[in-house]
Design an enzyme around this catalytic site. Structure first.
Site, mmCIF file in Angstrom:
data_model
loop_
_atom_site.group_PDB
_atom_site.id
_atom_site.type_symbol
_atom_site.label_atom_id
_atom_site.label_comp_id
_atom_site.label_asym_id
_atom_site.label_seq_id
_atom_site.Cartn_x
_atom_site.Cartn_y
_atom_site.Cartn_z
ATOM 1 N N LYS A 55 0.847 -1.205 0.000
ATOM 2 C CA LYS A 55 0.000 0.000 0.000
ATOM 3 C C LYS A 55 0.881 1.253 0.000
ATOM 4 O O LYS A 55 0.641 2.198 -0.759
ATOM 5 C CB LYS A 55 -0.929 -0.004 1.223
ATOM 6 C CG LYS A 55 -2.065 -1.018 1.113
ATOM 7 C CD LYS A 55 -2.823 -1.222 2.417
ATOM 8 C CE LYS A 55 -3.897 -2.290 2.243
ATOM 9 N NZ LYS A 55 -4.576 -2.688 3.485
ATOM 10 N N GLN A 99 -4.442 -1.263 9.680
ATOM 11 C CA GLN A 99 -4.559 -2.597 9.082
ATOM 12 C C GLN A 99 -5.251 -3.558 10.060
ATOM 13 O O GLN A 99 -4.921 -3.611 11.245
ATOM 14 C CB GLN A 99 -3.160 -3.119 8.719
ATOM 15 C CG GLN A 99 -3.141 -4.457 8.002
ATOM 16 C CD GLN A 99 -3.748 -4.424 6.595
ATOM 17 O OE1 GLN A 99 -3.820 -3.379 5.959
ATOM 18 N NE2 GLN A 99 -4.197 -5.573 6.134
ATOM 19 N N ASP A 122 -10.607 3.659 4.434
ATOM 20 C CA ASP A 122 -11.138 2.290 4.370
ATOM 21 C C ASP A 122 -12.664 2.290 4.236
ATOM 22 O O ASP A 122 -13.251 1.263 3.892
ATOM 23 C CB ASP A 122 -10.795 1.527 5.656
ATOM 24 C CG ASP A 122 -9.572 0.640 5.520
ATOM 25 O OD1 ASP A 122 -9.360 0.093 4.428
ATOM 26 O OD2 ASP A 122 -8.857 0.478 6.525
#
Ligand code: GUN
Length: 295
Positions: A55, A99, A122
């Site tokens: 990422k 994460q 997200d």
């Protein structure tokens, strides 16, 4: 019998990342804004470390800033919440990604709930989930479902009126994808571990999305001939004395029945990261009072 078209997620993701790169260059040239993405990893989980590195690297390749925060496995929830609070207030950070999964002892909902919804790239915060569920404007949409939708529209064009089956009801994939497909005027079924006679339910689906986390669970003879199959699974299975990645769909049998299918790897996975970059760019533009960039 003709085999399914294999949908090239890598190629579409590359196009999208290049589009993000062009839009990011425009944002910098016209407004002096460089979108910044903070990625937080707690603990040493190997798969998570690989995703997080990828990422960060993709963000920098697209001309975004990337900030990595690695915290030890035994981090206290209050310390993680304090970091999230600092990132909420950091002007050069436009997107925050923590994460998942988090180590036991840290509540994911407390951490997600602490992220400023405007920086929630997200799309997991209840404010963004609520905006998506109600079809309102301004949602940051979760990356994997957004990537699935882009793959479907790229292959099918309009989705209106199609029967779509989503297997899996997670907050990360199944529920937001069901909302997106409803928004495209599909007739949506969400199946899960208690669904009865999944093969019969699958047989009606023009679109089948598998997000179960169970390797090769969906078999070719469940699939309606000609259906479009999107495989969200990433499962590591033994292969001789090594391991390899397989999806939630039994590709070998499904490719003989479906009209189109995404491979694993090279299908949904690359789209997820590209959509994360797109969300970071959108979040940065909105935080500076600008229109959403066209990508
Ligand atoms: N773990 C697996 N998928 C995801 C994702 O899309 N976002 C975050 N934050 N963690 C994940």
């Amino acid at each position: 019998m003709t085999e399914a078209v294999v949908i090239d997620g890598k190629a579409l993701a590359l196009e999208l990342r290049q589009g993000v790169g062009r839009a990011a260059a425009g944002l910098k040239a016209d407004h002096g804004v460089i979108p910044g993405l903070a990625v937080v990893l707690v603990g040493e989980d190997e798969a998570s470390r690989i995703y997080v590195r990828s990422k960060g690297k993709s963000a920098e390749e697209a001309g975004l800033r990337s900030f990595h925060h690695g915290l030890p496995e035994d981090t206290a929830e209050e310390d993680l919440l304090a970091l999230v609070h600092d990132l909420n207030g950091a002007p050069d950070v436009n997107g925050i990604l923590v994460q998942l999964p988090l180590p036991p002892g840290i509540s994911p909902s407390a951490v997600i709930g602490a992220i400023d919804p405007a920086k929630d790239v997200d799309g997991f915060h209840v404010v963004n989930a609520g905006r998506l569920a109600t079809g309102g404007p301004g949602a940051l949409v979760p990356c994997t479902p957004q990537g699935c939708l882009m793959l479907l529209k790229h292959h099918l064009g309009t989705l209106s009126g199609l029967n779509a089956l989503v297997i899996g009801r997670s907050n990360i994939v199944g529920k937001p994808l069901a909302a997106l497909l409803l928004g495209e005027h599909c007739t949506v079924t969400v199946a899960h571990s208690r669904t009865r006679d999944l093969p019969a339910v699958s047989a009606r689906a023009d679109i089948l999305v598998a997000a179960t986390g169970r390797a090769r669970m969906v078999k070719g003879d469940w699939i309606k001939p000609g259906a479009t199959v999107i495989d969200v699974g990433i499962n590591r299975v033994p292969d001789g004395d090594r391991t390899r990645l397989v999806g939630d769909v039994d590709f070998g049998s499904a490719v003989k029945v479906a009209g189109a299918i995404t491979p694993v790897p090279g299908g949904v996975g690359p789209m997820t990261i590209a959509c994360l970059l797109r969300n970071t760019l959108i979040a940065a533009a909105r935080q500076h009072g600008l229109e959403d960039p066209e990508i």
